[in-house]
Motif scaffolding. Structure first.
Motif, mmCIF file in Angstrom:
data_model
loop_
_atom_site.group_PDB
_atom_site.id
_atom_site.type_symbol
_atom_site.label_atom_id
_atom_site.label_comp_id
_atom_site.label_asym_id
_atom_site.label_seq_id
_atom_site.Cartn_x
_atom_site.Cartn_y
_atom_site.Cartn_z
ATOM 1 N N GLU A 66 4.602 -11.598 -2.508
ATOM 2 C CA GLU A 66 3.282 -11.066 -1.885
ATOM 3 C C GLU A 66 3.444 -9.580 -2.141
ATOM 4 O O GLU A 66 4.745 -8.805 -1.818
ATOM 5 C CB GLU A 66 2.993 -11.416 -0.724
ATOM 6 C CG GLU A 66 1.741 -10.759 -0.062
ATOM 7 C CD GLU A 66 1.566 -11.142 1.369
ATOM 8 O OE1 GLU A 66 0.523 -10.671 1.824
ATOM 9 O OE2 GLU A 66 2.315 -11.720 1.949
ATOM 10 N N SER A 68 1.179 -5.565 -1.825
ATOM 11 C CA SER A 68 -0.086 -4.548 -1.726
ATOM 12 C C SER A 68 0.278 -3.228 -1.760
ATOM 13 O O SER A 68 1.276 -2.682 -2.013
ATOM 14 C CB SER A 68 -0.780 -5.115 -0.365
ATOM 15 O OG SER A 68 0.037 -4.421 0.571
ATOM 16 N N CYS A 69 -0.890 -2.667 -1.978
ATOM 17 C CA CYS A 69 -0.932 -1.043 -2.398
ATOM 18 C C CYS A 69 -2.268 -0.483 -1.597
ATOM 19 O O CYS A 69 -3.384 -0.675 -1.652
ATOM 20 C CB CYS A 69 -0.903 -0.917 -3.710
ATOM 21 S SG CYS A 69 -0.752 0.803 -4.304
ATOM 22 N N ARG A 70 -1.937 0.750 -1.224
ATOM 23 C CA ARG A 70 -2.780 1.477 -0.426
ATOM 24 C C ARG A 70 -2.863 2.839 -1.222
ATOM 25 O O ARG A 70 -1.839 3.525 -1.357
ATOM 26 C CB ARG A 70 -2.531 1.974 0.927
ATOM 27 C CG ARG A 70 -3.743 2.704 1.617
ATOM 28 C CD ARG A 70 -4.037 2.662 2.984
ATOM 29 N NE ARG A 70 -5.317 3.187 3.175
ATOM 30 C CZ ARG A 70 -5.230 4.056 4.220
ATOM 31 N NH1 ARG A 70 -4.097 4.516 4.912
ATOM 32 N NH2 ARG A 70 -6.346 4.826 4.474
ATOM 33 N N GLY A 113 2.758 1.129 -0.433
ATOM 34 C CA GLY A 113 2.677 -0.364 -0.437
ATOM 35 C C GLY A 113 3.619 -1.047 0.165
ATOM 36 O O GLY A 113 4.604 -0.637 0.809
#
Length: 146
Positions: A66, A68-70, A113
């Motif tokens: 998994e 994710s990135c902000r 991330g």
């Protein structure tokens, strides 16, 4: 928000440059490129951790489960980047990693991330527990009790 000094203190930091071909029609780095940055620093982390040998004698490999990135700000050509990685949590069969992309031009964080990486047994085609020697190597590389 992490500063450049905090990134420099991460156990693994790589340098990168924004390339013209990474730009999209809106004139900034395409969002998929950030995941490539994360991949590059994650592989650098494991190469350092496993001394260049990602596949150990037990046929265990790290596999991204998994991510994710902000996105904090757009990156624009030309720019130089510092990309850092660290492990924030060790679980039985996985680790949680943090990534940071720092823009030299803007002197600020462009993206943050996370990634969940599982221990995968290639011979059995299933995830498995992290070996003790890997957990110990992570703690040594991190310089703390993660």
């Amino acid at each position: 928000m992490a500063s450049y000094l905090e990134i420099a203190a991460m156990p693994v930091v790589i340098d990168a440059t924004v390339e013209w071909g990474q730009m999209d029609a809106l004139g900034h780095v395409n969002n998929t490129t950030y995941f490539r940055y994360f991949e590059n620093v994650r592989i650098a982390y494991f190469e350092r951790l496993m001394q260049g040998n990602l596949l150990d004698s037990q046929h265990l490999v790290p596999v991204l489960a998994e991510t994710s990135c902000r996105f904090k700000m757009p990156l624009i050509y030309p720019d130089k980047l510092a990309i850092g990685a660290k492990v924030t949590e060790i679980l039985t069969d996985r680790i949680i990693m943090q990534y940071v992309v720092f823009s030299q031009k803007a002197q600020r964080i462009a993206a943050e991330g996370m990634g969940t990486v599982v221990c995968f047994d290639v011979s059995k085609h299933t995830k498995t527990a992290l070996p003790d020697h890997v957990t110990e190597a992570i703690r040594k590389l991190e310089g703390s009790q993660v």
